[in-house]
Design an enzyme around this catalytic site. Structure first.
Site, mmCIF file in Angstrom:
data_model
loop_
_atom_site.group_PDB
_atom_site.id
_atom_site.type_symbol
_atom_site.label_atom_id
_atom_site.label_comp_id
_atom_site.label_asym_id
_atom_site.label_seq_id
_atom_site.Cartn_x
_atom_site.Cartn_y
_atom_site.Cartn_z
ATOM 1 N N GLU A 112 3.602 9.556 -21.479
ATOM 2 C CA GLU A 112 3.705 10.897 -20.645
ATOM 3 C C GLU A 112 5.424 11.270 -20.263
ATOM 4 O OE1 GLU A 112 1.917 11.570 -16.784
ATOM 5 O OE2 GLU A 112 1.678 9.210 -16.788
ATOM 6 N N TRP B 22 2.927 13.537 6.743
ATOM 7 C CA TRP B 22 2.323 12.936 5.787
ATOM 8 C C TRP B 22 1.177 12.145 6.327
ATOM 9 C CZ3 TRP B 22 1.871 14.160 0.604
ATOM 10 C CH2 TRP B 22 0.978 13.046 -0.083
ATOM 11 N N ARG C 31 9.168 13.398 1.934
ATOM 12 C CA ARG C 31 8.403 12.396 2.528
ATOM 13 C C ARG C 31 7.431 12.813 2.988
ATOM 14 N NH1 ARG C 31 11.499 7.974 3.662
ATOM 15 N NH2 ARG C 31 9.997 7.467 5.316
ATOM 16 N N ASN D 58 6.728 7.925 12.387
ATOM 17 C CA ASN D 58 6.420 7.815 11.153
ATOM 18 C C ASN D 58 5.835 6.318 11.028
ATOM 19 O OD1 ASN D 58 6.347 7.599 8.268
ATOM 20 N ND2 ASN D 58 8.282 6.993 8.149
ATOM 21 N N GLY D 59 4.559 6.234 10.719
ATOM 22 C CA GLY D 59 4.036 4.850 10.658
ATOM 23 C C GLY D 59 2.444 4.970 10.805
ATOM 24 N N GLU E 246 -3.204 2.022 -19.209
ATOM 25 C CA GLU E 246 -2.334 2.692 -18.401
ATOM 26 C C GLU E 246 -0.704 2.555 -18.853
ATOM 27 O OE1 GLU E 246 -2.383 4.479 -15.994
ATOM 28 O OE2 GLU E 246 -0.424 4.272 -14.897
ATOM 29 N N LYS F 50 1.999 17.531 -11.544
ATOM 30 C CA LYS F 50 1.600 16.511 -10.805
ATOM 31 C C LYS F 50 0.017 16.537 -10.325
ATOM 32 C CE LYS F 50 2.024 12.600 -8.779
ATOM 33 N NZ LYS F 50 1.898 11.512 -9.326
ATOM 34 N N HIS G 192 -10.954 -4.064 -35.647
ATOM 35 C CA HIS G 192 -11.981 -3.072 -36.013
ATOM 36 C C HIS G 192 -11.277 -1.792 -36.485
ATOM 37 C CE1 HIS G 192 -14.974 -5.398 -34.588
ATOM 38 N NE2 HIS G 192 -14.461 -5.774 -33.663
ATOM 39 N N LYS H 107 1.557 5.612 -19.423
ATOM 40 C CA LYS H 107 3.210 5.848 -18.745
ATOM 41 C C LYS H 107 4.254 6.184 -19.848
ATOM 42 C CE LYS H 107 2.383 6.243 -15.482
ATOM 43 N NZ LYS H 107 0.889 6.557 -15.134
ATOM 44 N N CYS I 163 6.392 10.100 6.637
ATOM 45 C CA CYS I 163 6.776 11.186 7.230
ATOM 46 C C CYS I 163 7.992 11.176 7.424
ATOM 47 C CB CYS I 163 6.193 11.315 8.704
ATOM 48 S SG CYS I 163 4.269 10.809 8.690
#
Ligand code: AGP
Length: 615
Positions: free
Chosen positions: A495, A75, A27, A101-102, A488, A610, A511, A492, A2
């Site tokens: 993109e 958040w 944040r 925040n936490g 993955e 996103k 193959h 990365k 946050c």
């Protein structure tokens, strides 16, 4: 994660706090609030939504006067985003207000104790518990606010950056920090508090960064007093003279949010297992899972539905769930699953993985699964997101907002949650030995340290990126647990650098794909110590024989692959089952540096969003 902002001094606090919150919205942005002392009372407004929604509400509800105030942009981790769960929170008496925040891990037991003492709670948050604990101590022990905060923080377990003030003592704010950032700006007879310096950088560039387990009583007309929370030792603070601009501060001094988020992985992996993984006690306790364990244990199969990077996390889970818990797993692209009229029964458990919690295809797959009677479990990063509300239950990753379009910390925190679930189910089913279970808990607990070590290789990886940045194609190869990592890594690179890259199981080379190998083709091979090591070495030799360029991810100290590969990227030794959490790191950094060297828009790559809320 946050954003917190506070002010005490000679200026009007409202505009300063509101602008500061806007700078901290990166944040967290699911709700926002502000509390001001107007000279006689606390004026408090808070709302679900963004800071602009808070301004609208504040215009209607409060007098925006006063030179003492605190503000918060949330958040969510405990309690869905809504008005009542937004910060600031009052204590029961209405005399104290707090922003936080936490995560307070032991808030539930403290809440029960306070309820037994007559306290009432209006929100689902851990923060409201903390402010009432402070009030209870202040009253019962007849101590000042600073002392009450100190005693309270010695009772809580978790992470915090807090600011709290008492309307009866409006010349001071008390702040404290453990695990979440807190900066104090030092002005002329005025103090600023914030999660980072961006809210106050135009007023002062002199800042103190509280360290863990430190607190400060900030009082006008007096120098700031910083103490250690545990033993009350007075600390002489170091005052930083900041030379960063606002944009640099929001990115934590990194050039891009993506790089910042790559480097946040040790701390957000820890945040994700905090309070859930008690390695020393051999306990995994996941709130949303506990009551549904029989559904998983008795399931005919687990179907994992996701897209993109989240789908890759699901592939890793296929290995861990089957390896440890012996439950059949199928991993499906949500976009395919939703249209192919799949066979689903009430004996199936569906796990939906989504960072945003808004991906249309994944949401559609969930709805289909529910219609056909399956139990649906969600793993999301955004509290209160659509997918988190559509599923029967779920677990949040605590990765904090992921701003970079290329998913990094979401991937490793998703794997962290899935690994804990797989271990928990295996332990309940008795399909994993006690020693293996305990070893994995200890090693999972140590993963943040291993990821830190993998990040230390950044300089070498940047060198490798400079050699291959102009290659038109890449191949990524991995076996077993690292086959999903190869996929993955390729995603990365694709993109953010727009270079064509393909991930394959290493054994698949013969193959077909091996026809692609020549001296123009860089091949990234995940070749860590594993059951497949000798076979991967053979694959590397096949590539070398055809003049392919080899970039190998190896276990620290490897000597064999080092002789064969053109370049190596070392990662610390971990159990093979946990290697995706570390082998992913060099691949993230490699793609990041190549994209930067090609001058691509790393945080907002072309054609991408996103959150893919369209079909
Ligand atoms: C990954 O880097 C991409 N941004 C993309 O593949 C993403 O993982 C996918 O769109 C799924 O998003 P979600 O996790 O928010 O559902």
């Amino acid at each position: 994660m946050c954003g917190i902002v506070g002010y005490i001094g000679h200026r009007e606090a409202y505009p300063l706090i509101i602008n500061g919150l806007k700078r901290l919205e990166y944040r967290g942005y699911d709700s926002a609030g502000i509390a001001l002392y107007d000279g006689s009372n606390i004026q408090l407004a808070k709302t679900k939504g963004k800071v602009v929604d808070l301004e609208e509400k504040a215009d209607k509800e409060i007098t925006k006067k006063g030179n003492l105030g605190i503000g918060h942009t949330r958040w969510a981790t405990h309690g869905v985003p809504n008005d009542v769960n937004s910060h600031p929170h009052y204590s029961n008496s209405g005399e104290l207000v707090i922003i936080h925040n936490g995560i307070i891990e032991n808030y539930a037991s403290i809440k029960q104790e306070l309820i037994s003492r007559g306290y009432v709670f209006h929100s689902d948050t851990d923060t409201e518990v903390l402010v009432n604990l402070i009030e209870e101590i202040k009253k019962k022990q007849d101590v000042k606010l600073g002392k009450a905060v100190q005693i309270a923080l010695n009772e809580v377990v978790g992470a915090y950056a807090i600011a709290v003030f008492d309307q009866n003592k409006p010349n001071e704010i008390v702040v404290a920090k453990l695990g979440s950032p807190l900066a104090i700006g030092l002005g002329n007879d005025e103090f600023f508090i914030a999660s980072d310096a961006s809210p106050f950088i135009e007023y002062t560039n002199n800042a103190i960064y509280l360290e863990d387990e430190q607190m400060a009583v900030i009082r006008l007309g007096r120098e700031i007093r910083i103490r250690k929370i545990k033993n009350d030792t007075r600390i002489k603070p170091f005052v930083h003279e900041l030379k960063l601009n606002i944009e640099q501060i929001e990115k934590g001094g990194y050039d891009h949010f993506m790089l910042k988020e790559i480097y946040e992985q040790p701390s957000v992996i820890k945040d994700t297992y905090r309070g859930r993984l008690l390695a020393d006690q051999g306990i995994i306790k996941i709130g949303g899972l506990e009551e549904y364990i029989p559904k998983f244990v008795n399931a005919d199969r687990i179907i994992i539905v996701a897209c993109g990077t989240s789908w890759h996390a699901g592939l890793v889970a296929e290995y861990t769930f089957e390896d440890w818990a012996r439950i059949p797993v199928e991993v499906e692209y949500a976009s395919e699953f939703r249209y192919r009229n799949p066979v689903i029964t009430e004996k199936d458990v569906v796990i939906a993985i989504s960072q945003s919690g808004e991906t249309a295809d994944t949401l559609a797959a969930i709805k289909l699964a529910k219609e056909k009677g399956a139990f649906v479990y969600g793993i999301c990063n955004v509290v209160g997101s659509t997918i988190s509300r559509e599923t029967h239950s779920g677990t949040y990753t605590h990765a904090g907002p992921e701003i970079g379009v290329a998913s990094t910390k979401a991937f490793t925190t998703q794997i962290t949650v899935l690994t804990m679930i797989a271990l928990k189910l295996a332990h309940v089913k008795g399909t994993i030995s006690k020693s293996d279970y305990m070893m994995h808990l200890r090693e999972l607990d140590a993963i943040p340290v291993y990821v830190e070590k993998a990040l230390e290789r950044n300089g070498e990886i940047k060198e490798i990126a400079s050699v291959f940045k102009d290659s038109p194609n890449f191949l990524y190869l991995g076996r077993g647990y690292n086959f999903p990592v190869a996929l993955e890594g390729a995603l990365k690179l694709k993109e953010i650098s727009y270079i064509h890259a393909e991930g394959y199981p290493a054994a698949e080379m013969k193959h077909g794909p091996i026809a692609l190998i020549d001296e123009q083709m860089p091949v990234v091979v995940v070749a860590i110590n594993s059951n497949h090591y000798e076979k991967v070495v053979s694959n590397i030799q096949e590539i070398k024989a055809r003049k392919g360029k080899i970039i190998a991810v190896v276990t620290q100290g490897d000597t064999v692959v080092r002789e064969l590969a053109d370049f190596v990227m070392e990662v610390p030794k971990t159990p093979e089952t946990l290697t995706p959490l570390v082998t992913t790191i060099p691949l993230q950094l490699l793609s990041y540096h190549i994209a930067v060297m090609l001058d691509k828009n790393v945080d907002q790559p072309r054609n991408l969003a996103k959150s893919v809320t369209v079909e």
